[in-house]
Write a protein that holds these residues in place. Structure first.
Motif, mmCIF file in Angstrom:
data_model
loop_
_atom_site.group_PDB
_atom_site.id
_atom_site.type_symbol
_atom_site.label_atom_id
_atom_site.label_comp_id
_atom_site.label_asym_id
_atom_site.label_seq_id
_atom_site.Cartn_x
_atom_site.Cartn_y
_atom_site.Cartn_z
ATOM 1 N N TYR A 138 0.836 -1.201 0.000
ATOM 2 C CA TYR A 138 0.000 0.000 0.000
ATOM 3 C C TYR A 138 0.868 1.247 0.000
ATOM 4 N N SER A 154 -1.008 11.893 1.285
ATOM 5 C CA SER A 154 -1.687 12.749 2.256
ATOM 6 C C SER A 154 -2.518 13.829 1.554
ATOM 7 N N PRO A 213 5.275 4.791 0.960
ATOM 8 C CA PRO A 213 4.921 3.397 1.261
ATOM 9 C C PRO A 213 4.327 3.282 2.662
HETATM 10 C C1 EN5 Z 1 -9.505 -8.421 2.162
HETATM 11 N N1 EN5 Z 1 -9.714 -9.160 0.957
HETATM 12 O O1 EN5 Z 1 -2.489 -2.278 7.299
HETATM 13 C C2 EN5 Z 1 -8.070 -8.064 2.369
HETATM 14 N N2 EN5 Z 1 -3.222 -0.464 6.241
HETATM 15 O O2 EN5 Z 1 -0.238 0.605 4.538
HETATM 16 C C3 EN5 Z 1 -7.873 -6.860 3.217
HETATM 17 N N3 EN5 Z 1 -0.931 2.132 7.139
HETATM 18 O O3 EN5 Z 1 -3.040 2.231 6.422
HETATM 19 C C4 EN5 Z 1 -6.438 -6.749 3.623
HETATM 20 N N4 EN5 Z 1 0.121 0.938 11.888
HETATM 21 O O4 EN5 Z 1 1.429 3.209 6.779
HETATM 22 C C5 EN5 Z 1 -6.077 -5.348 4.025
HETATM 23 N N5 EN5 Z 1 0.928 5.283 7.357
HETATM 24 C C6 EN5 Z 1 -4.684 -5.243 4.520
HETATM 25 C C7 EN5 Z 1 -4.388 -3.840 5.003
HETATM 26 C C8 EN5 Z 1 -4.903 -3.568 6.399
HETATM 27 C C9 EN5 Z 1 -4.816 -2.145 6.838
HETATM 28 C C10 EN5 Z 1 -3.408 -1.649 6.817
HETATM 29 C C11 EN5 Z 1 -1.920 0.143 6.128
HETATM 30 C C12 EN5 Z 1 -1.470 0.054 4.699
HETATM 31 C C13 EN5 Z 1 -2.009 1.603 6.588
HETATM 32 C C14 EN5 Z 1 -0.825 3.548 7.511
HETATM 33 C C15 EN5 Z 1 -1.193 3.782 8.955
HETATM 34 C C16 EN5 Z 1 -0.301 3.023 9.890
HETATM 35 C C17 EN5 Z 1 -0.723 3.155 11.309
HETATM 36 C C18 EN5 Z 1 0.161 2.320 12.198
HETATM 37 C C19 EN5 Z 1 0.613 3.998 7.190
HETATM 38 C C20 EN5 Z 1 2.256 5.798 7.104
HETATM 39 C C21 EN5 Z 1 2.355 6.451 5.727
HETATM 40 C C22 EN5 Z 1 2.106 7.961 5.758
HETATM 41 C C23 EN5 Z 1 0.978 8.337 4.824
HETATM 42 C C24 EN5 Z 1 0.738 9.801 4.725
HETATM 43 C C25 EN5 Z 1 2.000 10.547 4.401
HETATM 44 C C26 EN5 Z 1 3.137 10.173 5.303
HETATM 45 C C27 EN5 Z 1 3.358 8.699 5.401
#
Ligand code: EN5
Length: 385
Positions: free
Chosen positions: A183, A187, A356
């Motif tokens: 994923y 932002s 990422p």
């Molecule tokens: C059903 N068939 O883990 C399958 N989401 O990266 C479903 N992370 O939102 C399976 N942990 O990295 C779904 N922010 C599997 C995914 C489940 C949900 C999931 C992840 C995907 C996610 C976020 C929040 C993490 C919170 C702590 C994340 C960091 C990146 C950030 C984005 C904005 C700009 C700065 C960097």
């Protein structure tokens, strides 16, 4: 480990090379068990009718309280009822492929299948199968090993229809993924993402610097960009099917299916087409609405996330098209725009400042051995919602 998966027709990491490409087991219709699997005392099978308000509400609540969370249990998917109806009532859907398990009328388990036609690795391998999703067991009965029973029961109901393969995705790794994708997140509302813990500030960063960094123009840039309408269905179908042939795993869409999956539905699916000259559609972009509940936060209950669906650019540069997708999503009130590193997404992720995430998405095929054991993310041409 994997007591259950070891018994299933899945390629095993160690013995992968002994298998021939194609089905792992040949199915025999006459040998398929006619009656549902046994459930323990008080538990009963039940076919969910999502058109029924009360049943839809029950599914909604089960998922809202018990479905997928991130690794740190900070966020949990909150699929809306309208979204579930979109995802689970496509053309050709079978009434016994939305399976619930109840105890004293309370829904405690769920699994779903929808019919799809999947192309695998080359145009000869065109397989009618099921797409499995929304496997969910109530948190309080996780020790009962209900998940394998749900999987075996839906497998049986798929076999009865003379189908022997399935496609599904999961955040976790079980035997044996055909691809591992990641994923990425862009932002749109920096302040809120920090407040809910979705992103964090590095030592030298401030909220206002981040806001500036991710600032977007007020209006999309591409001339002729507008929401998709019914009259576009034929052209979108052609653009989509032609594009998807570039990948090693893709669905073939009928016009009926494009109508269902792409015509805009408020707070569910947004599709915008580029109508260059009068009546000619050259590109489209689409994203779906999947909010997450913020599990423990005094200020915010939800995170509004747009997920990239299918995007086809034949005339507009892909970076420009997806920049417009960000602007549109921002204007529709989303906090973050998510995309996987599949299809051609690599061509815009860096440039548009996606980062990422900590989540992976593993793709699986049931009862099928690929020619090349693993597909690269950029060879994947399907998005499961
Ligand atoms: C059903 N068939 O883990 C399958 N989401 O990266 C479903 N992370 O939102 C399976 N942990 O990295 C779904 N922010 C599997 C995914 C489940 C949900 C999931 C992840 C995907 C996610 C976020 C929040 C993490 C919170 C702590 C994340 C960091 C990146 C950030 C984005 C904005 C700009 C700065 C960097």
């Amino acid at each position: 480990p994997h007591q259950f998966w070891q018994t299933q027709p899945m390629p095993n990491i160690n013995e992968m090379d002994k298998l021939l490409p194609g089905p792992i087991q040949q199915g025999v219709l006459a040998e398929v068990r006619k009656d549902p699997l046994n459930l323990i005392d008080k538990f009963e099978w039940f076919n969910v009718d999502l058109r029924n308000e009360e049943q839809a509400q029950q599914v909604y609540t089960l998922l809202k309280e018990n479905y997928v969370e991130d690794d740190d249990n900070m966020f949990r998917f909150d699929y809306s009822i309208d979204f579930l109806r979109w995802a689970l009532l496509p053309p050709g859907q079978y009434s016994d492929w939305l399976i619930g398990v109840r105890v004293n009328q309370k829904l405690v388990g769920f699994i779903t299948g929808i019919p799809v036609t999947l192309y695998i690795e080359n145009e000869q391998n065109k397989i009618k199968m099921t797409e499995i999703n929304f496997l969910c067991v109530h948190k309080k009965i996780r020790a009962n090993r209900l998940a394998p029973v749900l999987i075996k029961e839906i497998t049986r109901r798929v076999h009865i229809k003379n189908m022997w393969q399935a496609v599904y995705t999961a955040g976790i790794v079980v035997p044996t993924p055909i691809s591992q994708t990641r994923y990425y997140h862009r932002s749109l509302n920096a302040k809120k993402l920090i407040e809910v813990g979705f992103s964090s500030l590095s030592a030298r960063q401030t909220i206002s610097r981040q806001q500036k960094l991710y600032k977007l123009p007020e209006e999309p840039k591409t001339p002729g960009l507008r929401p998709m309408k019914k009259k576009d269905v034929a052209q979108v179908t052609k653009l989509l099917n032609d594009y998807l042939k570039n990948f090693k795993l893709y669905f073939k869409y009928s016009e009926e299916e494009v109508k269902h999956w792409f015509l805009p539905r408020k707070d569910v699916i947004s599709t915008y087409v580029v109508e260059k000259e009068q009546g000619v559609v050259t590109d489209f972009l689409s994203f779906y609405n999947l909010p997450s509940q913020v599990i423990k936060n005094p200020k915010h209950t939800h995170l509004r996330a747009a997920y990239s669906y299918y995007n086809v650019a034949t005339q507009t540069p892909i970076v420009q098209l997806m920049y417009d997708a960000l602007i549109l999503a921002k204007n529709e009130g989303y906090d973050v725009f998510n995309a996987l590193d599949i299809m051609d997404n690599d061509k815009f992720l860096k440039e548009l400042m996606f980062c990422p995430g900590d989540g992976q998405l593993n793709y699986y095929l049931y009862n099928w051995k690929l020619e090349s054991n693993m597909l690269k993310p950029e060879e994947i041409g399907i998005v499961l919602v």
